[in-house]
Write an enzyme that holds these catalytic residues in place. Structure first.
Site, short mmCIF file in Angstrom:
data_model
loop_
_atom_site.label_atom_id
_atom_site.label_comp_id
_atom_site.label_asym_id
_atom_site.label_seq_id
_atom_site.Cartn_x
_atom_site.Cartn_y
_atom_site.Cartn_z
N LYS A 53 0.85 -1.20 0.00
CA LYS A 53 0.00 0.00 0.00
C LYS A 53 0.88 1.25 0.00
O LYS A 53 0.62 2.20 -0.74
CB LYS A 53 -0.94 -0.02 1.22
CG LYS A 53 -2.05 -1.03 1.06
CD LYS A 53 -2.82 -1.30 2.34
CE LYS A 53 -3.80 -2.45 2.11
NZ LYS A 53 -4.43 -2.96 3.32
N GLN A 97 -4.66 -1.67 9.52
CA GLN A 97 -4.57 -3.00 8.93
C GLN A 97 -5.17 -4.05 9.88
O GLN A 97 -4.77 -4.14 11.04
CB GLN A 97 -3.09 -3.32 8.64
CG GLN A 97 -2.87 -4.61 7.89
CD GLN A 97 -3.45 -4.60 6.47
OE1 GLN A 97 -3.31 -3.63 5.73
NE2 GLN A 97 -4.11 -5.68 6.10
N ASP A 120 -11.12 2.69 3.99
CA ASP A 120 -11.47 1.27 3.85
C ASP A 120 -12.99 1.09 3.78
O ASP A 120 -13.47 0.01 3.49
CB ASP A 120 -10.93 0.49 5.06
CG ASP A 120 -9.78 -0.43 4.68
OD1 ASP A 120 -9.63 -0.72 3.48
OD2 ASP A 120 -9.04 -0.85 5.59
#
Ligand code: NAD
Length: 283
Positions: A53, A97, A120
């Site tokens: 990422k 994460q 997200d």
């Protein structure tokens, strides 16, 4: 013989366009879109995802920072960092994460992220917006699937889309995005009776189960579009999806491989969300 949907090449095309948008944004606003990625602990798979990422941000001209915290980080310490990032003007997107170590409450952590920075799209506010079909952030993996279909001119409208898996990250938002594109949607899961009978009626079959070779040829209709979201290791330790590719490919019209199918699109959609967040926060 199916057309193999090339996620790597498609991601490159989409990222090329994104790079230009990022450049235009940076010129106009005098700031690059910024993403903060938070990782707690040392799970090897998570470390790879975070590195990818960070690297992808650099490739499209975005600013990114990685906050790698030790496994024993307390909830208060993590929430304090999120609060700091919520207030940081150079950060437009925050991604924590998952999974987090067991002692940390994932729900509480997601709730702490400013919904405007929740790239997200896991915050309940953003999940609700997806449900009503009016959203800024697209859930990354399902949106990656939709982008692949679009790039290959596969229109879900009027088609029967069967999704195997009902997780909050993939299955459920995938169903919402398919509905938005006018597909008729069926969601299957671990308690579904007569699974193969249902999957055999799919024009578009999306597998998001997490089991190698789960989708076998007898579960697929001739000519179906088969999208494999799964990421698994087979008995030899090789990366593979949920679909028995060798058996299913000859009968599908289109199919995604693993690796190189849906995977590369997920990060691409994260980048897109970060640019959207930056645009909205600098209006
Ligand atoms: P999950 O474990 O949360 O959900 C799996 C789903 O499969 C569940 O809803 C369950 O009901 C269903 N299921 C399990 N056994 C079943 C059975 N026998 N019959 C029918 N349904 C069954 O997993 P997830 O987070 O949704 O991820 C699914 C897969 O996708 C995993 O392999 C994961 O690694 C992968 N994934 C890939 C990406 C990507 O970027 N490509 C992103 C997220 C997840």
């Amino acid at each position: 013989m199916a057309v193999i949907i090339d996620g790597k090449a498609t991601a490159l095309v989409v990222r090329g366009a994104l790079r230009k948008d990022v450049e235009a944004f940076a010129q106009e606003k005098n700031i690059a879109p910024g993403l903060a990625v938070v990782i707690v602990g040392s799970d090897p798979a998570s470390q790879v995802y975070v590195r990818n990422k960070h690297k992808a941000c650099g490739e499209v001209g975005m600013y990114s920072e990685v906050h790698a915290l030790p496994a024993e980080t307390t909830e208060d310490e993590l929430l304090l960092l999120i609060d700091k990032l919520n207030k940081d003007a150079k950060i437009h997107g925050i991604l924590v994460q998952l999974p987090l170590p067991k002692h940390l409450d994932e729900e509480k952590v997601i709730l702490a992220i400013d919904p405007r920075k929740d790239v997200d799209a896991f915050h309940p506010q953003n999940v609700g917006k997806i449900m009503i079909g009016n959203f800024s952030f697209v859930p990354c993996t399902p949106a990656g699937v939709m982008e692949l279909l679009k790039q290959y001119n596969i229109d879900p409208a009027g088609k029967h889309c069967v999704i195997i898996g009902r997780s909050n990250i993939v299955g459920k938002p995938q169903a919402m995005l398919m509905l938005k594109e006018n597909a008729t949607v069926t969601i299957c899961h671990s308690k579904t009776a007569n699974l193969a009978e249902i999957t055999k009626t799919a024009d578009i079959l999306v597998a998001a189960v997490g089991r190698a070779n789960f989708v076998t040829a007898d579960m697929v209709k001739e000519g179906a579009v088969v999208i494999d979201v799964g990421i698994n290791r087979n008995a030899d330790g090789k990366l593979c999806g949920d679909v028995d590719f060798a058996a299913v490919e000859p009968m599908a019209s289109y199919i995604t491989p693993v690796p190189g199918g849906v995977g590369p699109m997920t990060i691409t959609m994260l980048l897109k969300n970060t640019l959207t967040a930056a645009k909205e926060q600098t209006k």
